[in-house]
Design a protein around this motif. Structure first.
Motif, mmCIF file in Angstrom:
data_model
loop_
_atom_site.group_PDB
_atom_site.id
_atom_site.type_symbol
_atom_site.label_atom_id
_atom_site.label_comp_id
_atom_site.label_asym_id
_atom_site.label_seq_id
_atom_site.Cartn_x
_atom_site.Cartn_y
_atom_site.Cartn_z
ATOM 1 N N UNK A 156 0.939 -1.304 0.087
ATOM 2 C CA UNK A 156 -0.153 0.068 -0.037
ATOM 3 C C UNK A 156 0.927 1.238 -0.081
ATOM 4 N N UNK A 157 0.353 2.395 -0.476
ATOM 5 C CA UNK A 157 1.075 3.628 -0.531
ATOM 6 C C UNK A 157 0.400 4.765 0.159
ATOM 7 N N UNK A 158 0.807 5.243 1.302
ATOM 8 C CA UNK A 158 0.081 6.104 2.271
ATOM 9 C C UNK A 158 0.673 7.718 1.919
ATOM 10 N N UNK A 159 -0.057 8.225 2.574
ATOM 11 C CA UNK A 159 0.426 9.935 2.465
ATOM 12 C C UNK A 159 1.731 9.985 3.257
ATOM 13 N N UNK A 160 1.911 9.221 4.341
ATOM 14 C CA UNK A 160 3.298 9.125 5.099
ATOM 15 C C UNK A 160 4.272 8.783 4.176
ATOM 16 N N UNK A 161 4.200 7.750 3.465
ATOM 17 C CA UNK A 161 5.012 7.041 2.365
ATOM 18 C C UNK A 161 5.350 8.143 1.345
ATOM 19 N N UNK A 162 4.237 8.913 1.018
ATOM 20 C CA UNK A 162 4.637 9.791 0.122
ATOM 21 C C UNK A 162 5.500 11.226 0.516
ATOM 22 N N UNK A 163 5.229 11.620 1.598
ATOM 23 C CA UNK A 163 5.834 12.718 2.424
ATOM 24 C C UNK A 163 7.200 12.404 2.592
ATOM 25 N N UNK A 164 7.644 11.102 3.085
ATOM 26 C CA UNK A 164 8.978 10.541 3.117
ATOM 27 C C UNK A 164 9.915 10.392 1.906
ATOM 28 N N UNK A 165 8.887 9.755 0.877
ATOM 29 C CA UNK A 165 9.762 9.623 -0.505
ATOM 30 C C UNK A 165 10.013 10.921 -1.136
ATOM 31 N N UNK A 166 9.290 12.131 -0.795
ATOM 32 C CA UNK A 166 9.631 13.374 -1.551
ATOM 33 C C UNK A 166 10.126 14.140 -0.670
ATOM 34 N N UNK A 167 10.431 14.061 0.667
ATOM 35 C CA UNK A 167 10.849 15.067 1.417
ATOM 36 C C UNK A 167 12.005 15.991 0.986
ATOM 37 N N UNK A 168 13.081 15.109 0.566
ATOM 38 C CA UNK A 168 14.093 15.851 -0.005
ATOM 39 C C UNK A 168 13.657 16.990 -0.906
ATOM 40 N N UNK A 169 13.223 16.702 -2.124
ATOM 41 C CA UNK A 169 12.822 17.370 -3.195
ATOM 42 C C UNK A 169 11.983 18.429 -3.223
ATOM 43 N N UNK A 170 10.827 18.099 -2.128
ATOM 44 C CA UNK A 170 9.841 19.020 -1.712
ATOM 45 C C UNK A 170 10.319 20.075 -0.869
ATOM 46 N N UNK A 171 11.288 20.048 -0.026
ATOM 47 C CA UNK A 171 11.588 21.056 1.014
ATOM 48 C C UNK A 171 12.832 21.767 0.197
ATOM 49 N N UNK A 172 13.579 21.252 -0.748
ATOM 50 C CA UNK A 172 14.397 22.026 -1.470
ATOM 51 C C UNK A 172 13.426 23.006 -2.325
ATOM 52 N N UNK A 173 12.663 22.623 -3.052
ATOM 53 C CA UNK A 173 11.974 23.434 -3.887
ATOM 54 C C UNK A 173 11.162 24.670 -3.287
ATOM 55 N N UNK A 174 10.772 24.315 -1.811
ATOM 56 C CA UNK A 174 9.938 25.195 -1.118
ATOM 57 C C UNK A 174 10.905 26.198 -0.663
ATOM 58 N N UNK A 175 11.963 25.903 -0.086
ATOM 59 C CA UNK A 175 12.763 26.775 0.631
ATOM 60 C C UNK A 175 13.568 27.694 -0.621
ATOM 61 N N UNK A 176 13.778 27.207 -1.709
ATOM 62 C CA UNK A 176 14.356 28.186 -2.627
ATOM 63 C C UNK A 176 13.350 29.360 -3.141
ATOM 64 N N UNK A 177 11.982 28.710 -3.256
ATOM 65 C CA UNK A 177 10.772 29.534 -3.625
ATOM 66 C C UNK A 177 10.493 30.534 -2.443
ATOM 67 N N UNK A 178 10.611 30.095 -1.285
ATOM 68 C CA UNK A 178 10.196 31.195 -0.305
ATOM 69 C C UNK A 178 11.446 32.179 -0.167
ATOM 70 N N UNK A 179 12.538 32.079 -0.398
ATOM 71 C CA UNK A 179 13.617 32.958 -0.170
ATOM 72 C C UNK A 179 13.487 33.771 -1.610
ATOM 73 N N UNK A 180 13.433 33.292 -2.849
ATOM 74 C CA UNK A 180 13.056 34.119 -3.933
ATOM 75 C C UNK A 180 12.242 34.919 -3.931
ATOM 76 N N UNK A 181 10.987 34.538 -3.266
ATOM 77 C CA UNK A 181 9.712 35.542 -3.109
ATOM 78 C C UNK A 181 10.057 36.716 -2.271
#
Length: 397
Positions: A145-170
């Motif tokens: 099965x694939x849960x929201x927790x699995x999704x968050x852990x799987x994409x934590x690295x790229x999600x946080x990197x994109x979010x941080x760079x976008x926040x600083x740029x804005x």
């Protein structure tokens, strides 16, 4: 060998994206197996690395009419109850909006203070499986099965990197600091959602919502704690109506009264302004650090330091803000500039001593009124009409 008569997924929840029906070697599907797919679900069958078919909501019979590949993969003829092996995945296509995220520390140069400050952002997002086939191939793999927790852990690295760079740029592009970013969270959320939408499309998912709930000072480290304390202190001063200079005087006086200083009671009284009509020693100690540290010498003038000729800036005696000495009134509070004749520091009307150098203002004014003028550099009295000071040689106007 037993045959499976009915396949369905009953306990679907919003935090589970995909679930695989379990079967074993003694429990196989057949061409009479009934597949029930509920609303907001989609079923996908895999066998030997290929997709046999996809089924939407409804009741389906897994026969060769629905699954033509059965004849090619297993040689199953038309009719009859024929067994076959396949994986059945149910994909949840509802919209969960409760997947929370949070960044680690990111450094940002605040435009208001001109210093690097540690920030932390948090929020939530909603995802919907748009392409079930692409989602299963790209993400699920060998999981059951694939849960929201699995999704968050799987994409934590790229999600946080994109979010941080976008926040600083804005924040940099809009010159928004830590004290004003809360008013721009909707704009910031929309700014970040666009690049993240393209990111999730590659995995067969639709980003239905992306929200930033907070961008705050990160106080987990010592630098963040110090900045938070400074901001809190600044807010308290603005609300209470006292200045930085006054706070310093309060602290020193309290230390003297509690026995933590050699100045004792007399020093505490002087520092709180109870001597000299509110001026003199108390006000001198409440000046910023660059104005303090002058000692007294005989003759009533401090320190032996050279007089401050050609002074360009001064601190207002009322609001404590700095402005040019060419102004006759403080541009921030309108208080009249009342300069010391020796050092040029601003003093309150009626002060007996200069808040910076301790010069006796009242006596010098009286002396100047009765006998002549005072030299603005050394304070020595000169007779009317004298063009140069006999004490220091300063040219007099």
């Amino acid at each position: 060998m037993a045959f499976i008569d009915l396949v369905e997924w009953n306990d679907a929840t919003n935090d589970i994206f995909a679930w695989k029906y379990a079967q074993n070697k003694n429990n196989n599907l057949s061409t009479f197996t009934q597949l029930i797919v509920r609303e907001s679900q989609e079923a996908v069958l895999f066998s030997k690395g290929q997709i046999l078919g996809k089924f939407g909501p409804g009741k389906h019979t897994l026969n060769t009419e629905n699954l033509p590949l059965l004849r090619n993969l297993f040689g199953i003829p038309f009719g009859g109850k024929n067994p076959f092996m396949a994986e059945i995945w149910f994909v949840n296509k509802t919209v969960p909006l409760t997947i929370n995220w949070q960044t680690d520390t990111m450094r940002f140069r605040d435009p208001e203070y001109g210093e690097m400050v540690p920030l932390m952002a948090a929020g939530r997002y909603g995802l919907k499986v748009e392409d079930a086939e692409r989602f299963l191939v790209q993400l699920v793999g060998t999981l059951n099965q694939f849960t929201a927790h699995d999704l968050t852990n799987h994409f934590m690295g790229p999600l946080i990197a994109k979010t941080k760079s976008s926040v600083i740029a804005f924040m940099q592009a809009n010159q928004v600091g830590i004290t004003t970013i809360s008013a721009r969270l909707d704009d910031l959320s929309g700014f970040i959602k666009e690049p993240l939408t393209e990111f999730w499309e590659k995995y067969g998912m639709l980003l239905t919502g992306f929200y930033i709930t907070s961008v705050d000072l990160d106080t987990s480290g010592e630098d963040g704690k110090k900045i938070a304390a400074a901001l809190s202190d600044r807010s308290a001063q603005n609300i209470a109506g006292y200045t930085w200079q006054q706070k310093q005087g309060f602290g020193v006086a309290n230390n003297a009264l509690s026995g933590g200083s050699d100045l004792g009671m007399l020093g505490a009284v002087a520092m709180t302004g109870m001597l000299g009509g509110g001026g003199g020693m108390g006000q001198a100690l409440m000046q910023p650090p660059q104005m303090q540290g002058m000692s007294q010498q005989p003759g009533g003038f401090p320190g032996g330091a050279a007089p401050m000729a050609g002074r360009k800036e001064v601190f207002c005696s009322k609001c404590a803000k700095k402005y040019a000495t060419t102004a006759s009134f403080c541009p921030f509070c309108g208080n009249k500039y009342n300069p010391c004749p020796r050092c040029g520091s601003d003093n309150q009307e009626g002060s007996k001593r200069c808040v910076s150098c301790g010069t006796e203002l009242a006596s010098m004014q009286a002396a100047g009124a009765g006998f002549g003028n005072a030299c603005p550099r050394c304070g020595q009295q000169v007779s009317p009409g004298v063009k140069f000071c006999p004490g220091c040689g300063n040219k007099l106007e």
